[in-house]
Design an enzyme around this catalytic site. Structure first.
Site, short mmCIF file in Angstrom:
data_model
loop_
_atom_site.label_atom_id
_atom_site.label_comp_id
_atom_site.label_asym_id
_atom_site.label_seq_id
_atom_site.Cartn_x
_atom_site.Cartn_y
_atom_site.Cartn_z
N GLU A 49 0.86 -1.18 0.00
CA GLU A 49 0.00 0.00 0.00
C GLU A 49 0.90 1.24 0.00
OE1 GLU A 49 -2.87 0.17 3.11
OE2 GLU A 49 -3.80 -1.74 2.56
N ASP A 60 -5.44 9.75 9.73
CA ASP A 60 -4.14 9.18 10.08
C ASP A 60 -3.62 9.76 11.38
OD1 ASP A 60 -3.72 7.51 7.78
OD2 ASP A 60 -3.54 9.35 6.62
#
Length: 271
Positions: A49, A60
């Site tokens: 990824e 995040d």
């Protein structure tokens, strides 16, 4: 058959679980980033990824936010991110590459151009964390029509009715977010994750991968044992951060990342 399907078919035939690694494109710079990524498949990584750097990565945690900042500071952008994948494909045409990120950079780039360039460069799937199924007309429908898998995210708070809605169009694999909140800040609970994975498996037979909060070989093993595989991101990104802060050279940065990944791979594949 797509690279994603082929990879999971081979893993299933060999009774193995998938290992995915997340890295932000261009962190801490293009050269180091591509050198790490190119070495991952030879060290037990089944799919990669690649984060598309963004100035406001709201889902995040601090580690990946900082990785985006480092990448942007080094000059990384979406075009260079796609070129990084293209460079990787010069040496590797079998490992699935998933781009992960937010819709804003794609919108600015142009969704048709993004999908076309992604496919041309060798991207297999995308995970866009801020586009729910209600926004399928925005990117999902076009992406899938062109053969670029749009991978669905499932969270611990997803209801059964919502699961049915989200999973009815799922392709590639399902990404199960094992914790609530942002990346890299908590550890997943095995019992809770197992219970929720059973709900997912009752609806779809597409491989389910666990991500968020996995930082050690033992955590990796416990999560892989109840799923089709795992993704580790923040723990690897933290190694890059630590190495950068110490002023270590690129070879040391690459070595520390690969050694960690190898430990994870050995634990889940050769227990």
């Amino acid at each position: 058959m797509s690279r994603i399907q082929n990879t999971f078919n081979i893993l299933k035939q060999n009774n193995q679980k998938a290992l995915g690694i997340f890295l932000t494109a261009g962190d801490p710079d293009f050269e180091t980033s591509i050198n790490i990524i190119e070495r991952l498949p030879d060290n037990g990584v089944d799919f990669i990824e690649i984060g598309m750097p963004f100035s406001d990565p709201m889902a995040d945690g601090p580690a990946i936010q900082l990785s985006s900042q480092r990448a942007l500071k080094s000059g990384m952008n979406l075009e260079k991110c796609l070129n990084l994948v293209k460079k990787f494909r010069e040496k590797n045409n079998y490992t699935p590459i998933i781009l992960m990120g937010y819709y804003n950079p794609i919108y600015k780039y142009g969704k048709e151009d993004f999908v076309t360039k992604s496919i041309d460069c060798g991207v297999d799937g995308i995970i866009i964390v801020d586009l729910p199924p209600e926004e399928d007309d925005e990117l999902y429908n076009y992406s899938e029509k062109q053969g670029l898998s749009f991978i669905r995210l499932i969270t611990p708070t997803t209801t059964k009715d919502r699961l049915v809605q989200v999973l009815k169009k799922a392709t590639g694999f399902v990404y199960y977010v094992s914790i609530t909140g942002i990346t890299g800040t908590q550890a997943p609970n095995v019992d809770d994750v197992s219970m929720n994975l059973k709900k997912i498996k009752s609806i779809t037979d597409i491989p389910t991968i666990i991500g968020f909060g996995i930082r050690s070989p033992e955590q990796a093993y416990s999560m892989a044992s109840i799923s089709d595989g795992i993704v580790i991101g923040s723990a690897v990104v933290d190694l890059i951060k630590s190495s950068s802060e110490k002023g270590e050279n690129k070879k040391v940065t690459i070595k520390s990342c690969i050694e960690f990944v190898s430990k994870i791979s050995n634990r889940i594949k050769h227990n």
